[in-house]
Scaffold this motif. Structure first.
Motif, PDB file in Angstrom:
ATOM      1  N   LYS A   5       0.641  -1.234  -0.003  1.00 13.77           N
ATOM      2  CA  LYS A   5      -0.016   0.117  -0.125  1.00 13.77           C
ATOM      3  C   LYS A   5       0.918   1.307   0.059  1.00 13.77           C
ATOM      4  CE  LYS A   5      -4.106  -1.964   2.350  1.00 13.77           C
ATOM      5  NZ  LYS A   5      -4.970  -1.969   3.312  1.00 13.77           N
ATOM      6  N   ARG A   6       1.890   1.326   0.678  1.00 16.50           N
ATOM      7  CA  ARG A   6       2.778   2.561   0.751  1.00 16.50           C
ATOM      8  C   ARG A   6       3.360   2.544  -0.625  1.00 16.50           C
ATOM      9  NH1 ARG A   6       4.666   0.620   5.858  1.00 16.50           N
ATOM     10  NH2 ARG A   6       6.736  -0.051   5.033  1.00 16.50           N
ATOM     11  N   GLY A   7       3.851   1.441  -1.172  1.00 17.87           N
ATOM     12  CA  GLY A   7       4.384   1.549  -2.545  1.00 17.87           C
ATOM     13  C   GLY A   7       3.248   2.156  -3.511  1.00 17.87           C
ATOM     14  N   GLU A   8       2.275   1.592  -3.511  1.00 16.56           N
ATOM     15  CA  GLU A   8       0.976   2.224  -4.061  1.00 16.56           C
ATOM     16  C   GLU A   8       0.787   3.865  -4.105  1.00 16.56           C
ATOM     17  OE1 GLU A   8      -2.502   0.051  -3.519  1.00 16.56           O
ATOM     18  OE2 GLU A   8      -1.903  -1.905  -4.624  1.00 16.56           O
ATOM     19  N   ARG A   9       0.974   4.268  -2.981  1.00 19.45           N
ATOM     20  CA  ARG A   9       0.663   5.571  -2.560  1.00 19.45           C
ATOM     21  C   ARG A   9       2.024   6.381  -2.956  1.00 19.45           C
ATOM     22  NH1 ARG A   9      -1.401   3.667   2.595  1.00 19.45           N
ATOM     23  NH2 ARG A   9       0.906   3.980   3.451  1.00 19.45           N
ATOM     24  N   ARG A  10       3.101   5.849  -2.989  1.00 24.67           N
ATOM     25  CA  ARG A  10       4.400   6.367  -3.444  1.00 24.67           C
ATOM     26  C   ARG A  10       4.130   6.541  -5.009  1.00 24.67           C
ATOM     27  NH1 ARG A  10       7.859   3.038  -1.828  1.00 24.67           N
ATOM     28  NH2 ARG A  10       8.021   4.033   0.295  1.00 24.67           N
ATOM     29  N   CYS A  11       3.739   5.633  -5.557  1.00 23.33           N
ATOM     30  CA  CYS A  11       3.704   5.630  -7.221  1.00 23.33           C
ATOM     31  C   CYS A  11       2.599   6.759  -7.484  1.00 23.33           C
ATOM     32  CB  CYS A  11       3.155   4.289  -7.713  1.00 23.33           C
ATOM     33  SG  CYS A  11       4.219   3.018  -7.737  1.00 23.33           S
ATOM     34  N   GLU A  12       1.714   6.757  -6.802  1.00 22.66           N
ATOM     35  CA  GLU A  12       0.611   7.874  -7.033  1.00 22.66           C
ATOM     36  C   GLU A  12       1.052   9.161  -6.923  1.00 22.66           C
ATOM     37  OE1 GLU A  12      -2.719   7.479  -8.135  1.00 22.66           O
ATOM     38  OE2 GLU A  12      -1.828   5.304  -8.483  1.00 22.66           O
ATOM     39  N   ARG A  13       1.942   9.202  -5.772  1.00 25.92           N
ATOM     40  CA  ARG A  13       2.378  10.642  -5.674  1.00 25.92           C
ATOM     41  C   ARG A  13       3.491  11.216  -6.691  1.00 25.92           C
ATOM     42  NH1 ARG A  13       3.108   8.973  -0.272  1.00 25.92           N
ATOM     43  NH2 ARG A  13       5.224   8.529  -0.662  1.00 25.92           N
ATOM     44  N   PHE A  14       4.091  10.101  -7.139  1.00 23.56           N
ATOM     45  CA  PHE A  14       5.025  10.190  -8.292  1.00 23.56           C
ATOM     46  C   PHE A  14       4.205  10.778  -9.460  1.00 23.56           C
ATOM     47  CE2 PHE A  14       8.572   7.801  -6.573  1.00 23.56           C
ATOM     48  CZ  PHE A  14       9.359   8.807  -6.424  1.00 23.56           C
ATOM     49  N   LEU A  15       3.113  10.000  -9.854  1.00 25.43           N
ATOM     50  CA  LEU A  15       2.022  10.349 -10.975  1.00 25.43           C
ATOM     51  C   LEU A  15       1.493  11.841 -10.942  1.00 25.43           C
ATOM     52  CD1 LEU A  15       0.724   6.980 -11.683  1.00 25.43           C
ATOM     53  CD2 LEU A  15       2.620   7.936 -12.949  1.00 25.43           C
ATOM     54  N   ASP A  16       0.934  12.021  -9.549  1.00 18.64           N
ATOM     55  CA  ASP A  16       0.262  13.254  -9.636  1.00 18.64           C
ATOM     56  C   ASP A  16       1.334  14.518  -9.590  1.00 18.64           C
ATOM     57  OD1 ASP A  16      -1.808  12.091  -8.839  1.00 18.64           O
ATOM     58  OD2 ASP A  16      -1.741  12.086  -6.644  1.00 18.64           O
ATOM     59  N   ALA A  17       2.535  14.292  -8.975  1.00 21.46           N
ATOM     60  CA  ALA A  17       3.526  15.231  -9.054  1.00 21.46           C
ATOM     61  C   ALA A  17       3.883  15.604 -10.366  1.00 21.46           C
ATOM     62  CB  ALA A  17       4.713  15.099  -8.192  1.00 21.46           C
ATOM     63  N   ALA A  18       4.142  14.372 -11.438  1.00 24.58           N
ATOM     64  CA  ALA A  18       4.695  14.559 -12.692  1.00 24.58           C
ATOM     65  C   ALA A  18       3.480  15.331 -13.584  1.00 24.58           C
ATOM     66  CB  ALA A  18       4.918  13.122 -13.482  1.00 24.58           C
ATOM     67  N   THR A  19       2.336  14.769 -13.221  1.00 22.09           N
ATOM     68  CA  THR A  19       1.099  15.726 -14.231  1.00 22.09           C
ATOM     69  C   THR A  19       1.325  17.281 -13.905  1.00 22.09           C
ATOM     70  OG1 THR A  19      -0.031  13.717 -14.000  1.00 22.09           O
ATOM     71  CG2 THR A  19      -1.375  15.898 -14.358  1.00 22.09           C
ATOM     72  N   ASP A  20       1.457  17.570 -12.631  1.00 21.85           N
ATOM     73  CA  ASP A  20       1.550  18.944 -12.086  1.00 21.85           C
ATOM     74  C   ASP A  20       2.795  19.582 -12.916  1.00 21.85           C
ATOM     75  OD1 ASP A  20      -0.774  18.655 -10.689  1.00 21.85           O
ATOM     76  OD2 ASP A  20       0.165  18.500  -8.772  1.00 21.85           O
ATOM     77  N   VAL A  21       4.083  19.118 -12.733  1.00 18.49           N
ATOM     78  CA  VAL A  21       5.111  19.658 -13.120  1.00 18.49           C
ATOM     79  C   VAL A  21       5.150  19.520 -14.780  1.00 18.49           C
ATOM     80  CG1 VAL A  21       7.717  19.489 -13.285  1.00 18.49           C
ATOM     81  CG2 VAL A  21       6.228  18.956 -11.313  1.00 18.49           C
ATOM     82  N   PHE A  22       4.592  18.476 -15.412  1.00 19.26           N
ATOM     83  CA  PHE A  22       4.626  18.705 -16.810  1.00 19.26           C
ATOM     84  C   PHE A  22       3.540  19.697 -17.158  1.00 19.26           C
ATOM     85  CE2 PHE A  22       5.320  13.675 -16.999  1.00 19.26           C
ATOM     86  CZ  PHE A  22       6.799  14.142 -17.190  1.00 19.26           C
TER      87      PHE A  22
END
Length: 203
Positions: A5-22
């Motif tokens: 679950k922690r790994g999934e949350r970490r992946c989601e944070r990366f995807l959310d951050a990437a979306t914002d920065v892109f």
């Protein structure tokens, strides 16, 4: 289980951050360090999970397309009259393409597709084609039932989607329209649906 679950949350944070920065900096100008700084975590974890920047973009597209596919499947067009079925399809698509994720995806796929053909081709194969196939099947059924008269349901499906949101996607992807107006987009979509069903010639 908790580690997963922690790994999934970490992946989601990366995807959310990437979306914002892109969206803020543009796909080309964004560095992976920008994303790590926004999301937290480590560069090593990002590389292990996504590989590189293109892997991140692919994951963003895949996540968003899963949501869109679920929305389209939930429409259940079978048995609906064309006026209702096409309106529901158009509204569902309009609502989905004005999300930040969709805006980003179209900017990458349309604006930079020649330089990233893997992302572009995956998008057309796994996002555009299934949506058009779903509508094609519905239109063919309506033609067979005598409720619509179409030379090619497949061509009509492609034409319908382009009429509904073709200009909107081009303007958003090119940066000509930075803050889309959902109400206006829905009004224009309804006008396009009316034109698709009834044409422009007086009866």
């Amino acid at each position: 289980m908790e580690l997963c679950k922690r790994g999934e949350r970490r992946c989601e944070r990366f995807l959310d951050a990437a979306t914002d920065v892109f969206l803020e900096k543009g796909y080309r100008q964004t560095r992976l360090s920008d994303i790590v700084a926004r999301a937290g975590g480590s560069m090593a974890t990002l590389y292990r999970v996504f590989g590189d920047k293109e892997g991140l973009a692919h994951a963003i597209i895949e996540r968003h397309m899963a949501v869109v596919a679920e929305q389209l499947q939930a429409l259940n067009l079978s048995g609906l009259p064309p006026e209702i079925a096409l309106r529901q399809t158009g509204e569902s698509i309009i609502n989905s393409i004005l999300t930040p994720e969709s805006v980003l995806i179209h900017r990458i796929v349309i604006g930079e597709g020649r330089d990233f053909p893997g992302l572009r081709d995956w998008f057309f194969e796994n996002a555009v084609a299934p949506a058009q196939a779903m509508l094609t099947d519905y239109l063919k059924h309506e033609v067979d039932a005598g409720r619509l008269s179409l030379h090619s349901p497949q061509l009509a499906s492609a034409q319908f989607f382009m009429m509904i949101f073709g200009e909107l996607i081009i303007r958003v992807a090119s940066g000509n329209l930075t803050v889309p107006d959902l109400t206006k987009a829905q009004e224009e979509a309804r006008a396009a649906m009316d034109l698709f069903l009834h044409g422009a010639l007086p009866r």
